[in-house]
Design an enzyme around this catalytic site. Structure first.
Site, PDB file in Angstrom:
ATOM      1  N   SER A   1       0.840  -1.200   0.000  1.00  0.00           N
ATOM      2  CA  SER A   1       0.000   0.000   0.000  1.00  0.00           C
ATOM      3  C   SER A   1       0.875   1.250   0.000  1.00  0.00           C
ATOM      4  O   SER A   1       2.013   1.230   0.482  1.00  0.00           O
ATOM      5  CB  SER A   1      -0.914   0.010   1.236  1.00  0.00           C
ATOM      6  OG  SER A   1      -1.846   1.068   1.169  1.00  0.00           O
ATOM      7  N   ASP A   2       0.335   2.327  -0.542  1.00  0.00           N
ATOM      8  CA  ASP A   2       1.050   3.597  -0.556  1.00  0.00           C
ATOM      9  C   ASP A   2       0.032   4.730  -0.545  1.00  0.00           C
ATOM     10  O   ASP A   2      -1.071   4.587  -1.081  1.00  0.00           O
ATOM     11  CB  ASP A   2       1.944   3.712  -1.792  1.00  0.00           C
ATOM     12  CG  ASP A   2       2.857   4.918  -1.734  1.00  0.00           C
ATOM     13  OD1 ASP A   2       3.657   5.006  -0.776  1.00  0.00           O
ATOM     14  OD2 ASP A   2       2.776   5.782  -2.621  1.00  0.00           O
ATOM     15  N   THR A   3       0.414   5.841   0.085  1.00  0.00           N
ATOM     16  CA  THR A   3      -0.470   7.006   0.189  1.00  0.00           C
ATOM     17  C   THR A   3       0.283   8.269  -0.195  1.00  0.00           C
ATOM     18  O   THR A   3       1.419   8.472   0.237  1.00  0.00           O
ATOM     19  CB  THR A   3      -1.002   7.160   1.624  1.00  0.00           C
ATOM     20  OG1 THR A   3      -1.743   5.988   1.991  1.00  0.00           O
ATOM     21  CG2 THR A   3      -1.924   8.376   1.746  1.00  0.00           C
TER      22      THR A   3
END
Length: 218
Positions: free
Chosen positions: A89-91
């Site tokens: 995941s990445d934001t």
């Protein structure tokens, strides 16, 4: 808070070696709300992709999530008899001017970023990539999704700005703020998935698990 005990999720935890490819405490906190047996192996990916090569922030964030998952998947595959499920995941935060904002380089950088967001609306993009594969060299399935959420700041006065930066909270936050913590005192409105802003879109993740199960992958 007691975790959700969902038979599908419990079954995945028993039958797969599940790995979260992130050291983020917020992602762990959210994932722990499911009764899912998993371990944490942070990715070694430097997150140094050239942003100018991507058509959109959504493309950029999902590429980061996929590379994180691929890095860990390559490292652990063959080390277990069970099939593997890796969660990447990445934001990122996109400023009103369209700039992709990640974690600040310094407190001064955080202050400048927050000033640019004051009284305006930014967009948070969180990408999730699931990689499922057998323990040997068999078939690999990659599932990806992106959530976008609009976050509007009140006008951020100097006293609040200085106090917020002094907490150290912006240091490890994309866009230099954490809605789930002290930034709640100057965020006016959110439109979209709150948990995506925290760093992990829980509802979308569960739907991805269900879809993969229905297709016979999980």
């Amino acid at each position: 808070m007691n975790p959700l005990v969902v038979p599908l999720v419990e079954s995945i935890g028993r039958n797969f070696s599940v790995v979260l490819a992130s050291g983020s405490p917020r992602r762990r906190e959210l994932l722990d709300r499911l009764n899912l047996n998993y371990k944490v192996i942070p990715s070694n990916f430097a997150e140094d992709l050239d942003k100018s090569k991507f058509a959109s922030a959504a493309d950029y964030v999902i590429s980061n999530a996929e590379i994180k998952a691929q890095d860990v998947f390559a490292r652990i595959r063959g080390q277990t008899d069970k099939p593997v499920l890796v969660i990447g995941s990445d934001t990122v935060v996109v400023s009103p001017s369209g700039e992709i904002l990640e974690k600040p380089a310094s407190p001064q950088d955080a202050a400048e970023t927050l000033k640019s967001l004051s009284g305006k609306t930014n967009i948070v993009y969180t990408g999730v990539c699931l990689i499922v594969g057998s323990a040997d060299a068999g078939k690999v399935t990659i599932e990806k999704a992106v959530e976008s959420t609009k976050v509007t700041f009140n006008d951020l006065d100097d006293e609040m700005l200085e106090a917020y930066v002094a907490t150290g909270e912006p240091t490890d936050k994309a866009g230099s703020y954490g809605y789930q913590a002290n930034a709640c005192f100057f965020i006016k409105e959110i439109k979209g998935d709150y948990y995506s802003v925290m760093g992990f879109p829980c509802a979308r993740f569960y739907q991805m698990l269900r879809d993969l199960h229905q297709r016979g992958v999980l």
